[in-house]
Write a protein that holds these residues in place. Structure first.
Motif, PDB file in Angstrom:
ATOM      1  N   TRP A  72     -48.873  -3.489  29.467  1.00  0.00           N
ATOM      2  CA  TRP A  72     -48.087  -2.854  28.446  1.00  0.00           C
ATOM      3  C   TRP A  72     -46.758  -2.241  29.165  1.00  0.00           C
ATOM      4  CZ3 TRP A  72     -47.170   2.370  27.285  1.00  0.00           C
ATOM      5  CH2 TRP A  72     -46.376   2.721  26.138  1.00  0.00           C
ATOM      6  N   LEU A  73     -47.173  -1.331  30.185  1.00  0.00           N
ATOM      7  CA  LEU A  73     -46.205  -0.592  31.185  1.00  0.00           C
ATOM      8  C   LEU A  73     -45.097  -1.676  31.567  1.00  0.00           C
ATOM      9  CD1 LEU A  73     -48.260   2.174  32.585  1.00  0.00           C
ATOM     10  CD2 LEU A  73     -46.601   2.506  30.653  1.00  0.00           C
ATOM     11  N   LEU A  74     -45.546  -2.675  32.215  1.00  0.00           N
ATOM     12  CA  LEU A  74     -44.884  -3.825  32.681  1.00  0.00           C
ATOM     13  C   LEU A  74     -43.925  -4.253  31.419  1.00  0.00           C
ATOM     14  CD1 LEU A  74     -46.950  -5.480  35.423  1.00  0.00           C
ATOM     15  CD2 LEU A  74     -45.098  -3.906  35.622  1.00  0.00           C
ATOM     16  N   ARG A  75     -44.483  -4.860  30.391  1.00  0.00           N
ATOM     17  CA  ARG A  75     -43.838  -5.417  29.322  1.00  0.00           C
ATOM     18  C   ARG A  75     -42.600  -4.415  28.663  1.00  0.00           C
ATOM     19  NH1 ARG A  75     -44.644  -5.525  23.598  1.00  0.00           N
ATOM     20  NH2 ARG A  75     -43.994  -7.419  22.647  1.00  0.00           N
ATOM     21  N   ARG A  76     -42.790  -2.968  28.926  1.00  0.00           N
ATOM     22  CA  ARG A  76     -41.993  -2.080  28.194  1.00  0.00           C
ATOM     23  C   ARG A  76     -40.782  -2.044  29.251  1.00  0.00           C
ATOM     24  NH1 ARG A  76     -43.200   2.120  24.608  1.00  0.00           N
ATOM     25  NH2 ARG A  76     -41.017   2.781  24.894  1.00  0.00           N
ATOM     26  N   SER A  77     -41.008  -2.396  30.566  1.00  0.00           N
ATOM     27  CA  SER A  77     -39.937  -2.264  31.371  1.00  0.00           C
ATOM     28  C   SER A  77     -39.326  -3.892  31.748  1.00  0.00           C
ATOM     29  CB  SER A  77     -40.435  -1.871  32.708  1.00  0.00           C
ATOM     30  OG  SER A  77     -41.466  -2.462  33.183  1.00  0.00           O
ATOM     31  N   GLY A  78     -39.830  -4.637  30.711  1.00  0.00           N
ATOM     32  CA  GLY A  78     -38.958  -5.999  30.907  1.00  0.00           C
ATOM     33  C   GLY A  78     -39.717  -7.020  31.910  1.00  0.00           C
ATOM     34  N   ARG A  79     -40.873  -6.758  32.255  1.00  0.00           N
ATOM     35  CA  ARG A  79     -41.796  -7.317  33.292  1.00  0.00           C
ATOM     36  C   ARG A  79     -42.826  -8.083  32.811  1.00  0.00           C
ATOM     37  NH1 ARG A  79     -38.822  -3.218  35.467  1.00  0.00           N
ATOM     38  NH2 ARG A  79     -37.610  -3.644  37.284  1.00  0.00           N
ATOM     39  N   SER A  80     -43.749  -8.625  33.691  1.00  0.00           N
ATOM     40  CA  SER A  80     -45.056  -9.337  33.171  1.00  0.00           C
ATOM     41  C   SER A  80     -45.879  -9.162  34.427  1.00  0.00           C
ATOM     42  CB  SER A  80     -44.723 -10.792  32.928  1.00  0.00           C
ATOM     43  OG  SER A  80     -44.552 -11.425  34.126  1.00  0.00           O
ATOM     44  N   LEU A  81     -47.359  -9.377  34.011  1.00  0.00           N
ATOM     45  CA  LEU A  81     -48.301  -9.392  35.000  1.00  0.00           C
ATOM     46  C   LEU A  81     -47.954 -10.284  36.023  1.00  0.00           C
ATOM     47  CD1 LEU A  81     -51.495  -9.025  32.854  1.00  0.00           C
ATOM     48  CD2 LEU A  81     -50.475  -7.201  34.198  1.00  0.00           C
ATOM     49  N   GLY A  82     -47.480 -11.593  35.776  1.00  0.00           N
ATOM     50  CA  GLY A  82     -47.075 -12.545  36.774  1.00  0.00           C
ATOM     51  C   GLY A  82     -46.240 -11.883  37.903  1.00  0.00           C
ATOM     52  N   ASP A  83     -45.029 -11.074  37.317  1.00  0.00           N
ATOM     53  CA  ASP A  83     -44.379 -10.395  38.292  1.00  0.00           C
ATOM     54  C   ASP A  83     -45.046  -9.553  39.215  1.00  0.00           C
ATOM     55  OD1 ASP A  83     -42.008 -11.481  37.024  1.00  0.00           O
ATOM     56  OD2 ASP A  83     -42.018  -9.727  35.663  1.00  0.00           O
ATOM     57  N   LEU A  84     -46.052  -8.917  38.826  1.00  0.00           N
ATOM     58  CA  LEU A  84     -46.904  -8.120  40.008  1.00  0.00           C
ATOM     59  C   LEU A  84     -47.966  -8.877  40.574  1.00  0.00           C
ATOM     60  CD1 LEU A  84     -47.179  -4.782  39.998  1.00  0.00           C
ATOM     61  CD2 LEU A  84     -49.151  -5.067  38.417  1.00  0.00           C
ATOM     62  N   THR A  85     -48.484  -9.867  40.203  1.00  0.00           N
ATOM     63  CA  THR A  85     -49.519 -10.586  41.067  1.00  0.00           C
ATOM     64  C   THR A  85     -48.686 -11.628  41.931  1.00  0.00           C
ATOM     65  OG1 THR A  85     -49.802 -12.336  39.352  1.00  0.00           O
ATOM     66  CG2 THR A  85     -51.152 -10.606  39.379  1.00  0.00           C
ATOM     67  N   GLY A  86     -47.658 -11.885  41.626  1.00  0.00           N
ATOM     68  CA  GLY A  86     -46.803 -13.111  42.360  1.00  0.00           C
ATOM     69  C   GLY A  86     -47.273 -14.510  41.912  1.00  0.00           C
ATOM     70  N   ARG A  87     -46.853 -15.614  42.443  1.00  0.00           N
ATOM     71  CA  ARG A  87     -47.149 -16.735  41.994  1.00  0.00           C
ATOM     72  C   ARG A  87     -48.426 -17.441  42.664  1.00  0.00           C
ATOM     73  NH1 ARG A  87     -42.669 -21.382  42.489  1.00  0.00           N
ATOM     74  NH2 ARG A  87     -43.051 -20.814  44.753  1.00  0.00           N
ATOM     75  N   PHE A  88     -49.402 -17.835  42.043  1.00  0.00           N
ATOM     76  CA  PHE A  88     -50.573 -18.489  42.530  1.00  0.00           C
ATOM     77  C   PHE A  88     -50.190 -19.556  43.264  1.00  0.00           C
ATOM     78  CE2 PHE A  88     -54.371 -20.972  42.500  1.00  0.00           C
ATOM     79  CZ  PHE A  88     -55.252 -20.392  43.260  1.00  0.00           C
ATOM     80  N   ARG A  89     -50.929 -19.778  44.729  1.00  0.00           N
ATOM     81  CA  ARG A  89     -50.938 -21.049  45.322  1.00  0.00           C
ATOM     82  C   ARG A  89     -52.467 -21.240  45.784  1.00  0.00           C
ATOM     83  NH1 ARG A  89     -45.403 -21.540  47.430  1.00  0.00           N
ATOM     84  NH2 ARG A  89     -44.017 -19.623  46.735  1.00  0.00           N
ATOM     85  N   GLY A  90     -52.478 -22.832  45.965  1.00  0.00           N
ATOM     86  CA  GLY A  90     -53.821 -23.164  46.494  1.00  0.00           C
ATOM     87  C   GLY A  90     -54.062 -22.622  47.774  1.00  0.00           C
ATOM     88  N   ARG A  91     -53.324 -22.232  48.647  1.00  0.00           N
ATOM     89  CA  ARG A  91     -54.003 -21.484  49.808  1.00  0.00           C
ATOM     90  C   ARG A  91     -54.249 -20.114  49.707  1.00  0.00           C
ATOM     91  NH1 ARG A  91     -47.736 -21.195  52.262  1.00  0.00           N
ATOM     92  NH2 ARG A  91     -46.971 -19.394  50.953  1.00  0.00           N
ATOM     93  N   ASP A  92     -53.948 -19.650  48.702  1.00  0.00           N
ATOM     94  CA  ASP A  92     -54.609 -18.406  48.236  1.00  0.00           C
ATOM     95  C   ASP A  92     -56.038 -18.145  48.117  1.00  0.00           C
ATOM     96  OD1 ASP A  92     -51.769 -17.355  47.974  1.00  0.00           O
ATOM     97  OD2 ASP A  92     -51.688 -17.506  45.867  1.00  0.00           O
ATOM     98  N   VAL A  93     -56.695 -19.149  47.872  1.00  0.00           N
ATOM     99  CA  VAL A  93     -58.070 -19.365  48.087  1.00  0.00           C
ATOM    100  C   VAL A  93     -58.564 -19.102  49.341  1.00  0.00           C
ATOM    101  CG1 VAL A  93     -60.099 -20.721  47.642  1.00  0.00           C
ATOM    102  CG2 VAL A  93     -58.223 -20.945  45.806  1.00  0.00           C
ATOM    103  N   ALA A  94     -57.938 -19.946  50.369  1.00  0.00           N
ATOM    104  CA  ALA A  94     -58.343 -19.844  51.778  1.00  0.00           C
ATOM    105  C   ALA A  94     -58.079 -18.179  52.121  1.00  0.00           C
ATOM    106  CB  ALA A  94     -57.714 -20.634  52.554  1.00  0.00           C
ATOM    107  N   TRP A  95     -56.855 -17.842  51.783  1.00  0.00           N
ATOM    108  CA  TRP A  95     -56.659 -16.294  52.144  1.00  0.00           C
ATOM    109  C   TRP A  95     -57.815 -15.276  51.413  1.00  0.00           C
ATOM    110  CZ3 TRP A  95     -54.330 -15.785  56.470  1.00  0.00           C
ATOM    111  CH2 TRP A  95     -53.253 -16.690  56.716  1.00  0.00           C
ATOM    112  N   GLY A  96     -58.151 -15.774  50.379  1.00  0.00           N
ATOM    113  CA  GLY A  96     -59.359 -15.017  49.510  1.00  0.00           C
ATOM    114  C   GLY A  96     -60.579 -14.835  50.405  1.00  0.00           C
TER     115      GLY A  96
END
Length: 245
Positions: A72-96
């Protein structure tokens, strides 16, 4: 690290000073967890240890509230959860998986240090507690690790750490967030002041490790994945095994 919060004194559409807003979000989970645990202890006739064994039950709604507040706070400031998390990439699983290893070492080492400082060795264990129901074990394995990983990474390494970085710098922000991260875990050991202190010390050290990793990645996804695996293996699976005993 992707910066999604404004560097100006206020975020657009919120009308509150940004430092107070960030601190409020960092305190949110702690307040909710203490409130839920305190209410359960006051309203249940069961021994305190048995009541706190069901803490996994109310962690999930606290997680969902935390996620919704950040959204809700991000939405009120014109942003989204995706802006906060960044884009998911397949290599993120290995980094995880790397996050899992580093996080396990940090939390195990922090827990050992916390117990050594507070108890002088291993903490006391209450063997008299009855095993929880199997449904709680399944809840703790299949659902709780997901909500915890998403909520804590969004609140602490996402909204909190990224927001404070714009005000006090990377390393001070990481340390401040680690303090808040450690303090929230006191609410999960409300039956003993010593256990609360030991848990805070251990998870503070774990919070430092996660905070450093958050500064190295350009996305929160490795932290979310690693955090989820960590809670599956360290919290969910032991709870399920206990319930089946």
């Amino acid at each position: 690290m992707i910066s999604v919060l404004s560097t100006t004194p206020t975020t657009r559409g919120l009308g509150r000073p940004l430092p107070l807003l960030v601190v409020g979000v960092l305190l949110l989970r702690t307040i909710l967890l203490f409130a839920a645990g305190g209410l359960a202890l006051r309203t249940s006739a069961a021994p305190a240890g048995e009541v706190m064994a069901f803490a996994n039950l109310w962690i999930v709604p606290v997680d969902l509230i935390s996620i919704c507040v950040v959204w809700w706070l991000l939405r009120r400031s014109g942003r989204s959860l995706g802006d906060l998390t960044g884009r998911f990439r397949g290599r993120d699983v290995a980094w995880g998986l790397l996050v899992l290893v580093i996080g396990t070492i940090a939390l195990q080492g922090g827990g050992y240090l916390g117990n050594l400082i507070v108890f002088g060795g291993p903490p006391p264990v209450d063997d008299s507690l009855p095993a929880p129901p199997v449904w709680l074990g399944l809840w703790s394995l299949l659902l709780m690790p997901i909500t915890i990983a998403v909520a804590e990474e969004l609140v602490y390494r996402g909204f909190g750490q990224q927001g404070l970085m714009t005000m006090i710098g990377r390393w001070p922000a990481m340390l401040v967030v680690a303090v808040f991260f450690g303090f929230q875990h006191a609410a999960l050991s409300m039956t003993s002041g010593e256990m609360m202190l030991s848990r805070v010390i251990g998870t503070f050290i774990g919070g430092i490790a996660f905070g450093i990793m958050a500064m190295r990645f350009r996305t929160l996804w490795p932290l979310i994945i690693g955090h989820w695996l960590l809670d599956v293996l360290g919290l969910g699976l032991p709870m399920l095994m206990w319930s089946l005993s």
